[in-house]
Design a protein around this motif. Structure first.
Motif, PDB file in Angstrom:
ATOM      1  N   GLY A 121       0.820  -1.212   0.000  1.00 17.62           N
ATOM      2  CA  GLY A 121       0.000   0.000   0.000  1.00 17.62           C
ATOM      3  C   GLY A 121       0.847   1.251   0.000  1.00 17.62           C
ATOM      4  N   LEU A 122       1.958   1.215   0.713  1.00 15.20           N
ATOM      5  CA  LEU A 122       2.877   2.357   0.762  1.00 15.20           C
ATOM      6  C   LEU A 122       3.463   2.641  -0.615  1.00 15.20           C
ATOM      7  CD1 LEU A 122       4.728   4.317   2.581  1.00 15.20           C
ATOM      8  CD2 LEU A 122       6.417   2.473   2.366  1.00 15.20           C
ATOM      9  N   LEU A 123       3.986   1.608  -1.283  1.00  7.79           N
ATOM     10  CA  LEU A 123       4.610   1.780  -2.589  1.00  7.79           C
ATOM     11  C   LEU A 123       3.597   2.315  -3.608  1.00  7.79           C
ATOM     12  CD1 LEU A 123       6.680  -1.525  -2.673  1.00  7.79           C
ATOM     13  CD2 LEU A 123       7.591   0.774  -2.385  1.00  7.79           C
ATOM     14  N   THR A 124       2.405   1.755  -3.576  1.00  9.63           N
ATOM     15  CA  THR A 124       1.356   2.196  -4.498  1.00  9.63           C
ATOM     16  C   THR A 124       0.990   3.657  -4.257  1.00  9.63           C
ATOM     17  OG1 THR A 124       0.467  -0.056  -4.615  1.00  9.63           O
ATOM     18  CG2 THR A 124      -0.990   1.734  -5.288  1.00  9.63           C
ATOM     19  N   ALA A 125       0.877   4.042  -2.989  1.00  9.70           N
ATOM     20  CA  ALA A 125       0.511   5.417  -2.644  1.00  9.70           C
ATOM     21  C   ALA A 125       1.597   6.407  -3.067  1.00  9.70           C
ATOM     22  CB  ALA A 125       0.256   5.533  -1.148  1.00  9.70           C
ATOM     23  N   ALA A 126       2.867   6.038  -2.869  1.00 10.51           N
ATOM     24  CA  ALA A 126       3.965   6.939  -3.236  1.00 10.51           C
ATOM     25  C   ALA A 126       4.034   7.132  -4.749  1.00 10.51           C
ATOM     26  CB  ALA A 126       5.287   6.392  -2.712  1.00 10.51           C
ATOM     27  N   LEU A 127       3.859   6.052  -5.513  1.00  9.57           N
ATOM     28  CA  LEU A 127       3.872   6.158  -6.970  1.00  9.57           C
ATOM     29  C   LEU A 127       2.706   7.008  -7.457  1.00  9.57           C
ATOM     30  CD1 LEU A 127       4.824   2.481  -7.876  1.00  9.57           C
ATOM     31  CD2 LEU A 127       6.223   4.510  -8.279  1.00  9.57           C
ATOM     32  N   HIS A 128       1.550   6.861  -6.813  1.00  7.21           N
ATOM     33  CA  HIS A 128       0.384   7.665  -7.182  1.00  7.21           C
ATOM     34  C   HIS A 128       0.626   9.137  -6.871  1.00  7.21           C
ATOM     35  CE1 HIS A 128      -3.686   9.415  -6.634  1.00  7.21           C
ATOM     36  NE2 HIS A 128      -3.977   8.646  -7.662  1.00  7.21           N
ATOM     37  N   ASP A 129       1.226   9.409  -5.708  1.00  4.94           N
ATOM     38  CA  ASP A 129       1.503  10.789  -5.323  1.00  4.94           C
ATOM     39  C   ASP A 129       2.479  11.435  -6.297  1.00  4.94           C
ATOM     40  OD1 ASP A 129       1.285  12.998  -3.319  1.00  4.94           O
ATOM     41  OD2 ASP A 129       3.424  12.605  -3.069  1.00  4.94           O
ATOM     42  N   ALA A 130       3.408  10.639  -6.822  1.00  2.00           N
ATOM     43  CA  ALA A 130       4.409  11.148  -7.757  1.00  2.00           C
ATOM     44  C   ALA A 130       3.936  11.093  -9.200  1.00  2.00           C
ATOM     45  CB  ALA A 130       5.696  10.347  -7.622  1.00  2.00           C
ATOM     46  N   ASP A 131       2.702  10.609  -9.415  1.00  2.00           N
ATOM     47  CA  ASP A 131       2.158  10.465 -10.773  1.00  2.00           C
ATOM     48  C   ASP A 131       3.139   9.678 -11.655  1.00  2.00           C
ATOM     49  OD1 ASP A 131       0.319  10.722 -12.821  1.00  2.00           O
ATOM     50  OD2 ASP A 131       1.074  12.674 -13.486  1.00  2.00           O
ATOM     51  N   THR A 132       3.623   8.573 -11.096  1.00  2.00           N
ATOM     52  CA  THR A 132       4.659   7.772 -11.740  1.00  2.00           C
ATOM     53  C   THR A 132       4.206   6.328 -11.899  1.00  2.00           C
ATOM     54  OG1 THR A 132       6.455   9.145 -10.860  1.00  2.00           O
ATOM     55  CG2 THR A 132       7.023   6.892 -11.487  1.00  2.00           C
ATOM     56  N   PRO A 133       4.128   5.808 -13.121  1.00  2.00           N
ATOM     57  CA  PRO A 133       3.813   4.394 -13.308  1.00  2.00           C
ATOM     58  C   PRO A 133       4.990   3.521 -12.891  1.00  2.00           C
ATOM     59  CG  PRO A 133       4.285   5.420 -15.422  1.00  2.00           C
ATOM     60  CD  PRO A 133       4.273   6.524 -14.402  1.00  2.00           C
ATOM     61  N   ALA A 134       4.696   2.340 -12.380  1.00  2.00           N
ATOM     62  CA  ALA A 134       5.750   1.437 -11.920  1.00  2.00           C
ATOM     63  C   ALA A 134       6.716   1.079 -13.035  1.00  2.00           C
ATOM     64  CB  ALA A 134       5.126   0.173 -11.334  1.00  2.00           C
ATOM     65  N   THR A 135       6.237   1.086 -14.258  1.00  2.00           N
ATOM     66  CA  THR A 135       7.077   0.703 -15.398  1.00  2.00           C
ATOM     67  C   THR A 135       8.165   1.721 -15.712  1.00  2.00           C
ATOM     68  OG1 THR A 135       5.399   1.673 -16.841  1.00  2.00           O
ATOM     69  CG2 THR A 135       5.306  -0.704 -16.500  1.00  2.00           C
ATOM     70  N   SER A 136       8.055   2.946 -15.178  1.00  2.00           N
ATOM     71  CA  SER A 136       9.038   3.983 -15.494  1.00  2.00           C
ATOM     72  C   SER A 136      10.200   4.022 -14.503  1.00  2.00           C
ATOM     73  CB  SER A 136       8.366   5.358 -15.540  1.00  2.00           C
ATOM     74  OG  SER A 136       7.962   5.761 -14.244  1.00  2.00           O
ATOM     75  N   LEU A 137      10.162   3.205 -13.453  1.00  2.00           N
ATOM     76  CA  LEU A 137      11.245   3.196 -12.472  1.00  2.00           C
ATOM     77  C   LEU A 137      12.472   2.496 -13.039  1.00  2.00           C
ATOM     78  CD1 LEU A 137       9.295   2.232  -9.214  1.00  2.00           C
ATOM     79  CD2 LEU A 137      10.091   4.507  -9.879  1.00  2.00           C
ATOM     80  N   ALA A 138      13.649   3.090 -12.812  1.00  2.00           N
ATOM     81  CA  ALA A 138      14.904   2.479 -13.249  1.00  2.00           C
ATOM     82  C   ALA A 138      15.662   1.855 -12.084  1.00  2.00           C
ATOM     83  CB  ALA A 138      15.786   3.518 -13.940  1.00  2.00           C
ATOM     84  N   LEU A 139      15.578   2.497 -10.917  1.00  2.00           N
ATOM     85  CA  LEU A 139      16.302   2.043  -9.740  1.00  2.00           C
ATOM     86  C   LEU A 139      15.363   1.981  -8.542  1.00  2.00           C
ATOM     87  CD1 LEU A 139      19.484   4.351  -9.893  1.00  2.00           C
ATOM     88  CD2 LEU A 139      19.324   2.005 -10.693  1.00  2.00           C
ATOM     89  N   ASN A 140      15.677   1.090  -7.610  1.00  2.00           N
ATOM     90  CA  ASN A 140      14.956   1.071  -6.334  1.00  2.00           C
ATOM     91  C   ASN A 140      15.953   0.805  -5.221  1.00  2.00           C
ATOM     92  OD1 ASN A 140      12.118   0.914  -4.971  1.00  2.00           O
ATOM     93  ND2 ASN A 140      13.301  -0.746  -4.057  1.00  2.00           N
ATOM     94  N   GLU A 141      15.961   1.687  -4.252  1.00  2.00           N
ATOM     95  CA  GLU A 141      16.809   1.518  -3.078  1.00  2.00           C
ATOM     96  C   GLU A 141      15.957   0.907  -1.970  1.00  2.00           C
ATOM     97  OE1 GLU A 141      20.087   1.681  -0.477  1.00  2.00           O
ATOM     98  OE2 GLU A 141      19.956   1.844  -2.651  1.00  2.00           O
ATOM     99  N   ALA A 142      16.253  -0.340  -1.653  1.00  2.00           N
ATOM    100  CA  ALA A 142      15.451  -1.073  -0.673  1.00  2.00           C
ATOM    101  C   ALA A 142      15.822  -0.671   0.752  1.00  2.00           C
ATOM    102  CB  ALA A 142      15.661  -2.572  -0.858  1.00  2.00           C
ATOM    103  N   HIS A 143      14.901  -0.930   1.667  1.00  2.00           N
ATOM    104  CA  HIS A 143      15.232  -0.769   3.085  1.00  2.00           C
ATOM    105  C   HIS A 143      16.331  -1.771   3.430  1.00  2.00           C
ATOM    106  CE1 HIS A 143      14.866   0.105   7.303  1.00  2.00           C
ATOM    107  NE2 HIS A 143      14.508  -1.134   7.583  1.00  2.00           N
ATOM    108  N   GLY A 144      16.142  -3.022   3.047  1.00  2.00           N
ATOM    109  CA  GLY A 144      17.196  -4.032   3.022  1.00  2.00           C
ATOM    110  C   GLY A 144      18.121  -4.118   4.211  1.00  2.00           C
ATOM    111  N   THR A 145      17.587  -4.467   5.381  1.00  2.00           N
ATOM    112  CA  THR A 145      18.435  -4.537   6.576  1.00  2.00           C
ATOM    113  C   THR A 145      19.295  -5.798   6.617  1.00  2.00           C
ATOM    114  OG1 THR A 145      16.546  -5.485   7.753  1.00  2.00           O
ATOM    115  CG2 THR A 145      16.972  -3.140   8.060  1.00  2.00           C
ATOM    116  N   GLY A 146      18.961  -6.800   5.822  1.00  2.00           N
ATOM    117  CA  GLY A 146      19.707  -8.049   5.892  1.00  2.00           C
ATOM    118  C   GLY A 146      19.220  -8.943   7.010  1.00  2.00           C
TER     119      GLY A 146
END
Length: 290
Positions: free
Chosen positions: A151-176
């Motif tokens: 829900g968070l990811l969907t809301a942020a993309l909507h707020d940015a008016d950005t389709p998921a297909t246009s993303l080139a990079l994603n920095e994960a929280h990724g704590t390991g």
């Protein structure tokens, strides 16, 4: 604690020097700033939560320019000891993000900041949108919620008016962590990857510099901004053998976890988009789109 154990503990400066509210207030005082001034504590997501507030302040014309900072220092051993006893930190002393050796995180210090204003900056970088959510009721207080993350990811993309297909990079929280990495991977699949044909490059800076806790979101944002400027994705340090649960979550979708410096194609786009996540163990989670 340091002040209380020193002669300065009885001075008039001990109160202001120990208050997180004064940390932001002192900067506004020193620089003569009159816009919104707030210290955020949402645990590991604090810096991106502050960035979200700065974006809203700019959009609401509460200020013309905003300064966002994330800082964490390890001055006393108590907190690290309690995290270790809770099983949150890695006995190996590394964040093995996305790796089969994932066994907790390594703590790291950091101080990072951005200055942002309305419109596109000189470097062409722009915070397009963001969202703040909460895990709500999950398996435990500190356990992540995949549904909330989607829900968070969907809301942020909507707020940015950005389709998921246009993303080139994603920095994960990724704590390991054995639990967190697979859940985050599954959330990324549900909200972003299932609609893509071109692989999304996914990384995690914590494997390089440790988990900066309140400043973690800022370290991820700065890494992402540098990647966008340079047109490449930094390698995932410590990634030798993919976590089987992460592998299962990412099976059949367009996703790449680089293990060497990897250039990405702009495909004629001038405004390549990217996302950065920061999830607090308090349950407050944030995602920003650049």
């Amino acid at each position: 604690e340091v002040l209380a154990a020193s002669p300065a503990g009885g001075s008039v400066y001990s109160a202001t020097g120990s208050s997180s509210s004064i940390a932001s207030g002192r900067l506004s005082y020193a620089l003569g700033l009159h816009g919104p001034c707030v210290s955020y504590d949402t645990a590991c997501s604090a810096a991106l939560a502050a960035c979200h507030a700065a974006l809203r302040a700019l959009q609401l014309d509460e200020c013309g320019m905003a300064l966002v900072l994330g800082v964490t220092l390890m001055l006393v051993p108590g907190l690290g000891t309690s995290f270790a006893l809770a099983g949150m930190t890695s006995p190996r002393g590394r964040c093995h993000t996305f790796d089969a050796r994932a066994d907790g995180y390594a703590r790291g210090e950091a101080c990072g900041s951005i200055a942002t204003r309305r419109g596109v900056g000189d470097a062409g970088l722009c915070v397009l949108g963001s969202a703040v959510r909460q895990d709500g009721r999950s398996a435990s207080l500190t356990a992540p919620s995949g549904q909330a993350q989607q829900g968070l990811l969907t809301a942020a993309l909507h707020d940015a008016d950005t389709p998921a297909t246009s993303l080139a990079l994603n920095e994960a929280h990724g704590t390991g962590t054995a639990l967190g990495d697979p859940i985050e991977s599954g959330s990324l699949v549900g909200a972003v990857l299932k609609s893509r044909d071109v692989p999304l490059l996914v990384g995690g800076v914590k494997a390089n510099i440790g988990h900066a806790e309140p400043a973690a979101g800022m370290t991820g944002l700065l890494k992402l901004a540098l990647g966008l400027q340079r047109g490449d994705a930094a390698p995932n340090a410590q990634l030798h053998l993919l976590n089987p649960h992460v592998r299962d979550a990412l099976r059949g979708v367009a996703c790449a976890l680089p293990v060497q410096l990897t250039a990405f194609g702009y495909d004629g786009q001038e405004d390549v988009r990217s996302g950065v996540s920061s999830f607090g163990y308090s349950g407050t989670i944030v995602h920003s789109v650049l």
